[in-house]
Design a protein around this motif. Structure first.
Motif, PDB file in Angstrom:
ATOM      1  N   SER A   4      17.083  -0.024  20.942  1.00 21.71           N
ATOM      2  CA  SER A   4      16.959  -1.065  21.964  1.00 21.71           C
ATOM      3  C   SER A   4      15.970  -2.107  21.469  1.00 21.71           C
ATOM      4  O   SER A   4      14.821  -1.781  21.151  1.00 21.71           O
ATOM      5  CB  SER A   4      16.456  -0.461  23.281  1.00 21.71           C
ATOM      6  OG  SER A   4      16.152  -1.485  24.210  1.00 21.71           O
ATOM      7  N   THR A   5      16.420  -3.366  21.382  1.00 23.57           N
ATOM      8  CA  THR A   5      15.523  -4.426  20.926  1.00 23.57           C
ATOM      9  C   THR A   5      15.124  -5.378  22.052  1.00 23.57           C
ATOM     10  O   THR A   5      14.369  -6.313  21.832  1.00 23.57           O
ATOM     11  CB  THR A   5      16.161  -5.229  19.778  1.00 23.57           C
ATOM     12  OG1 THR A   5      17.410  -5.762  20.218  1.00 23.57           O
ATOM     13  CG2 THR A   5      16.376  -4.348  18.556  1.00 23.57           C
ATOM     14  N   ASP A  48      14.968  10.593  17.104  1.00 24.06           N
ATOM     15  CA  ASP A  48      16.314  10.352  16.576  1.00 24.06           C
ATOM     16  C   ASP A  48      16.166   9.651  15.234  1.00 24.06           C
ATOM     17  O   ASP A  48      15.744   8.493  15.183  1.00 24.06           O
ATOM     18  CB  ASP A  48      17.101   9.494  17.569  1.00 24.06           C
ATOM     19  CG  ASP A  48      18.544   9.269  17.168  1.00 24.06           C
ATOM     20  OD1 ASP A  48      18.808   9.034  15.963  1.00 24.06           O
ATOM     21  OD2 ASP A  48      19.403   9.286  18.066  1.00 24.06           O
ATOM     22  N   LEU A  49      16.506  10.357  14.156  1.00 25.54           N
ATOM     23  CA  LEU A  49      16.301   9.814  12.812  1.00 25.54           C
ATOM     24  C   LEU A  49      17.099   8.539  12.571  1.00 25.54           C
ATOM     25  O   LEU A  49      16.609   7.611  11.924  1.00 25.54           O
ATOM     26  CB  LEU A  49      16.646  10.865  11.756  1.00 25.54           C
ATOM     27  CG  LEU A  49      16.347  10.488  10.312  1.00 25.54           C
ATOM     28  CD1 LEU A  49      14.877  10.107  10.119  1.00 25.54           C
ATOM     29  CD2 LEU A  49      16.729  11.625   9.382  1.00 25.54           C
ATOM     30  N   ASP A  50      18.319   8.464  13.095  1.00 25.49           N
ATOM     31  CA  ASP A  50      19.120   7.251  12.909  1.00 25.49           C
ATOM     32  C   ASP A  50      18.474   6.044  13.577  1.00 25.49           C
ATOM     33  O   ASP A  50      18.437   4.954  13.005  1.00 25.49           O
ATOM     34  CB  ASP A  50      20.540   7.447  13.448  1.00 25.49           C
ATOM     35  CG  ASP A  50      21.363   8.407  12.607  1.00 25.49           C
ATOM     36  OD1 ASP A  50      21.054   8.570  11.407  1.00 25.49           O
ATOM     37  OD2 ASP A  50      22.303   9.016  13.154  1.00 25.49           O
ATOM     38  N   VAL A  51      17.954   6.227  14.772  1.00 21.36           N
ATOM     39  CA  VAL A  51      17.269   5.135  15.475  1.00 21.36           C
ATOM     40  C   VAL A  51      16.002   4.758  14.724  1.00 21.36           C
ATOM     41  O   VAL A  51      15.701   3.568  14.564  1.00 21.36           O
ATOM     42  CB  VAL A  51      16.962   5.523  16.941  1.00 21.36           C
ATOM     43  CG1 VAL A  51      16.069   4.489  17.607  1.00 21.36           C
ATOM     44  CG2 VAL A  51      18.245   5.715  17.724  1.00 21.36           C
ATOM     45  N   LEU A  52      15.272   5.736  14.244  1.00 21.54           N
ATOM     46  CA  LEU A  52      14.057   5.460  13.472  1.00 21.54           C
ATOM     47  C   LEU A  52      14.381   4.648  12.230  1.00 21.54           C
ATOM     48  O   LEU A  52      13.712   3.653  11.927  1.00 21.54           O
ATOM     49  CB  LEU A  52      13.357   6.765  13.099  1.00 21.54           C
ATOM     50  CG  LEU A  52      12.090   6.628  12.266  1.00 21.54           C
ATOM     51  CD1 LEU A  52      11.037   5.806  12.998  1.00 21.54           C
ATOM     52  CD2 LEU A  52      11.564   7.993  11.891  1.00 21.54           C
ATOM     53  N   LYS A  53      15.424   5.039  11.494  1.00 23.56           N
ATOM     54  CA  LYS A  53      15.819   4.297  10.287  1.00 23.56           C
ATOM     55  C   LYS A  53      16.245   2.879  10.629  1.00 23.56           C
ATOM     56  O   LYS A  53      15.930   1.928   9.905  1.00 23.56           O
ATOM     57  CB  LYS A  53      16.943   5.033   9.564  1.00 23.56           C
ATOM     58  CG  LYS A  53      16.477   6.291   8.861  1.00 23.56           C
ATOM     59  CD  LYS A  53      17.629   6.988   8.168  1.00 23.56           C
ATOM     60  CE  LYS A  53      17.172   8.211   7.405  1.00 23.56           C
ATOM     61  NZ  LYS A  53      18.294   8.892   6.720  1.00 23.56           N
ATOM     62  N   GLU A  54      16.939   2.703  11.746  1.00 26.15           N
ATOM     63  CA  GLU A  54      17.349   1.366  12.176  1.00 26.15           C
ATOM     64  C   GLU A  54      16.120   0.512  12.503  1.00 26.15           C
ATOM     65  O   GLU A  54      16.051  -0.663  12.147  1.00 26.15           O
ATOM     66  CB  GLU A  54      18.283   1.471  13.383  1.00 26.15           C
ATOM     67  CG  GLU A  54      18.928   0.178  13.777  1.00 26.15           C
ATOM     68  CD  GLU A  54      19.899   0.336  14.940  1.00 26.15           C
ATOM     69  OE1 GLU A  54      20.326  -0.715  15.455  1.00 26.15           O
ATOM     70  OE2 GLU A  54      20.218   1.461  15.341  1.00 26.15           O
ATOM     71  N   ALA A  55      15.147   1.109  13.166  1.00 27.04           N
ATOM     72  CA  ALA A  55      13.916   0.385  13.510  1.00 27.04           C
ATOM     73  C   ALA A  55      13.133   0.007  12.255  1.00 27.04           C
ATOM     74  O   ALA A  55      12.601  -1.101  12.157  1.00 27.04           O
ATOM     75  CB  ALA A  55      13.050   1.242  14.447  1.00 27.04           C
ATOM     76  N   ILE A  56      13.073   0.914  11.279  1.00 24.93           N
ATOM     77  CA  ILE A  56      12.382   0.621  10.020  1.00 24.93           C
ATOM     78  C   ILE A  56      13.062  -0.548   9.311  1.00 24.93           C
ATOM     79  O   ILE A  56      12.394  -1.470   8.825  1.00 24.93           O
ATOM     80  CB  ILE A  56      12.340   1.869   9.119  1.00 24.93           C
ATOM     81  CG1 ILE A  56      11.410   2.924   9.731  1.00 24.93           C
ATOM     82  CG2 ILE A  56      11.901   1.511   7.699  1.00 24.93           C
ATOM     83  CD1 ILE A  56      11.523   4.299   9.082  1.00 24.93           C
ATOM     84  N   ALA A  57      14.384  -0.525   9.256  1.00 21.00           N
ATOM     85  CA  ALA A  57      15.124  -1.607   8.591  1.00 21.00           C
ATOM     86  C   ALA A  57      14.901  -2.939   9.299  1.00 21.00           C
ATOM     87  O   ALA A  57      14.710  -3.974   8.653  1.00 21.00           O
ATOM     88  CB  ALA A  57      16.612  -1.270   8.541  1.00 21.00           C
TER      89      ALA A  57
END
Length: 73
Positions: A4-5, A48-57
């Motif tokens: 969520s942005t 949630d690892l996928d959400v974390l990776k999306e946030a890092i990117a």
């Protein structure tokens, strides 16, 4: 779960102010340590690892965009 942005805070300025106030009186090293601890705590809360990776990117892209804008000035 998707990243969520949009703001989820009823009072986003108050949330920002709380983060700024948490850094008040800290030196650069302490401030960086606080940021790192906060990131790890919130990453664990997300869980949630996928959400974390999306946030890092997203954060990395924003830093790159800001750097490129500064170079153009």
């Amino acid at each position: 779960m998707a990243l969520s942005t949009s703001s989820n805070f009823a009072k986003p300025d108050d949330a920002f102010r709380a983060i700024v106030e948490a850094h008040r009186g800290l030196n650069d090293e302490q401030s960086a340590d606080l940021d790192a601890a906060l990131v790890l705590i919130l990453a664990n809360h997300i869980g949630d690892l996928d959400v974390l990776k999306e946030a890092i990117a997203l954060a990395a892209r924003r830093m790159l965009d800001a750097s490129q804008q500064q170079q153009q000035q």
